[in-house]
Design an enzyme around this catalytic site. Structure first.
Site, mmCIF file in Angstrom:
data_model
loop_
_atom_site.group_PDB
_atom_site.id
_atom_site.type_symbol
_atom_site.label_atom_id
_atom_site.label_comp_id
_atom_site.label_asym_id
_atom_site.label_seq_id
_atom_site.Cartn_x
_atom_site.Cartn_y
_atom_site.Cartn_z
ATOM 1 N N ARG A 169 26.608 45.994 44.400
ATOM 2 C CA ARG A 169 27.979 46.512 44.480
ATOM 3 C C ARG A 169 28.495 46.970 43.117
ATOM 4 O O ARG A 169 29.649 46.795 42.770
ATOM 5 C CB ARG A 169 28.920 45.453 45.067
ATOM 6 N N GLU A 184 35.893 43.111 46.265
ATOM 7 C CA GLU A 184 35.101 44.342 46.231
ATOM 8 C C GLU A 184 35.971 45.560 45.937
ATOM 9 O O GLU A 184 35.608 46.394 45.120
ATOM 10 C CB GLU A 184 34.362 44.558 47.569
ATOM 11 N N SER A 196 34.711 44.793 54.019
ATOM 12 C CA SER A 196 34.467 43.545 53.286
ATOM 13 C C SER A 196 35.309 43.529 52.016
ATOM 14 O O SER A 196 35.132 44.379 51.138
ATOM 15 C CB SER A 196 32.987 43.417 52.925
#
Length: 339
Positions: A166, A335, A239
Site C-alpha cells: 500500500r 489507508e 478498507s
C-alpha cells in the site's frame, strides 16, 4: 479554456465516496494531460495548495480544502504492443474497474483479482492497490507523471516507483508527482491466484472446476459484493485501515495469547496481522456513533450512515485505533489520505 475547466468554491460532496460535505476554493478539472503544465502555471494555482483527486475513493475530508483540487478527467486506453505480453497505456482519469473489465474482455489476464476496486487508474499506483493476493505493481511497466519539482514529464519504471505494501514513491514524496498515465504489461495467460480469501470455495459454488481469468473475476465480484458495502448505497472508502506489520517477536507473542489470531508470517520474518480481525475482536464491527461507524459487514470499512462530518468520521476512526492499541498493543494506520 481548452483541455480544462475551473470552478470556484466548488462542492466536493459527490467527489468523495465517504460523501463528506466539503468545498474547495478552486476545482480544476483537466481533460487533456498536455495542458497540465499550462494550468499549473496560473498564479492562483501556483500560489495555492494543490490536491489531486480521482474518484475520491481513498480520501477523507475533515473540512474544506483551502486550495486547488485538481480532478483528473482524462480518458483513453491504447494497446501499444500486443502479443503474449501486451503493453497497454491508460489515461489517469479512466475508472479502474472499467479498465479491468475491458482488459478481461480483450483476453488479458492478471488484473482479475483486482476487479470492483473503486477509484481511477491514476490512483492505482499511488496506493499500490491490492486485493485477493494480487498487487497492481506486479503488472505496471511504468508510470507517466508530471514532476512538479523538475517541471517536466517523468517516466518512472517499476523500480523507480518503489512499490511496497500500500505504498509507493508517489506516497512517500507527496505532491511531487501528478500521475497522467499508467502503462501495464498484461499476459494473455498466467497462473491464476486462487489461494486467497475463499476464491476456490466461491469457484466451487459457481460450479467451475477449470477456471479462466473471467471466472476468477466473477468469484471476486461475488465475494466483494457480499463482504463490502457499496459506496453508492452507503458512504465509505473501502478498507480504511492497513493490515499492520509487526516484528516476529510481537507476532509470535500475539499468536500465543490469541491462538485464533489471523496473521501471515512473511519471508522477512515480520508478520502481517489482519486489521479486520483486530477491529472485530476489539468489539468495533457494526458499532455506530451518530452517523459515523464501522460496517457490520466488514470490520475494515469506516462508513457514513448519513450526514457524518469528516471530523466525526476521523474521530471515530481514532477511537478504533485507540481501542485496538489498548487491547493488542498494535497501532493501526489509515489507508486513505486524510485532508
Amino acid at each position: 479554456m481548452g483541455g480544462y475547466t475551473l470552478i470556484e468554491n466548488a462542492p466536493l460532496t459527490t467527489r468523495n465516496t465517504l460523501r463528506v460535505a466539503a468545498r474547495a476554493s478552486l476545482l480544476a478539472e483537466i481533460h487533456d494531460a498536455s495542458k497540465l503544465a499550462e494550468l499549473l502555471d496560473f498564479p492562483a494555482i501556483r500560489q495555492s495548495k494543490l490536491l489531486v483527486l480521482g474518484e475520491g475513493s481513498n480520501m477523507l475530508f475533515t473540512g474544506d480544502f483551502d486550495g486547488t483540487v485538481l480532478a483528473m478527467a482524462t480518458r483513453g486506453v491504447h494497446i501499444e504492443n500486443d502479443g503474449e505480453q501486451a503493453r497497454i497505456a491508460v489515461a489517469a482519469g479512466e475508472r479502474w474497474d472499467d479498465f479491468v473489465r475491458w482488459a478481461l474482455g480483450q483476453g488479458f489476464a492478471g488484473l482479475e483479482n483486482l476487479i470492483l476496486i473503486p477509484g481511477t487508474v491514476g490512483a492505482a499506483p499511488i496506493q499500490n492497490i491490492g486485493a485477493y493476493g494480487t498487487e497492481v505493481a506486479e503488472y505496471i511497466e511504468s508510470v507517466e507523471a508530471w514532476d512538479t519539482v523538475e517541471r517536466r514529464v517523468a517516466i518512472l519504471d517499476r523500480a523507480a516507483c518503489a512499490f511496497a505494501y500500500r505504498d509507493s514513491v508517489f506516497k512517500r514524496e507527496p505532491g511531487r508527482y501528478i500521475v497522467t498515465a499508467v502503462r501495464f504489461m498484461l499476459p494473455r495467460s498466467h497462473t491464476l491466484k486462487l489461494e486467497y480469501a475463499g476464491i476456490r470455495e466461491e469457484l466451487a459454488r459457481m460450479g467451475v472446476d477449470k477456471p479462466a481469468p473471467f471466472h476468477v473475476a466473477e468469484a471476486v465480484v461475488h465475494l466483494r459484493t457480499r463482504k463490502l458495502p457499496d459506496p453508492a448505497v452507503i458512504g465509505n472508502a473501502g478498507s480504511f485501515f492497513k493490515n499492520p506489520i509487526v516484528d516476529a517477536a510481537q507476532g509470535e507473542a500475539l499468536k500465543r495469547e490469541h491462538p485464533e489470531l489471523v496473521a501471515w508470517p512473511g519471508a522477512d520474518g515480520r508478520w502481517k496481522i489482519s486489521a479486520a480481525w483486530l477491529i472485530d475482536t476489539a468489539g468495533f464491527k457494526g458499532l455506530r456513533e451518530g452517523d459515523a461507524g464501522i460496517s457490520n459487514r466488514h470490520a475494515l470499512v469506516l462508513v457514513n450512515h448519513g450526514k457524518a462530518t469528516g471530523t466525526e468520521l476521523w474521530a471515530f476512526a481514532q477511537r478504533v485505533v485507540e481501542g485496538v492499541r489498548a487491547r493488542f498493543g498494535v497501532t493501526l494506520e489509515a489507508e486513505p489520505l486524510v485532508i
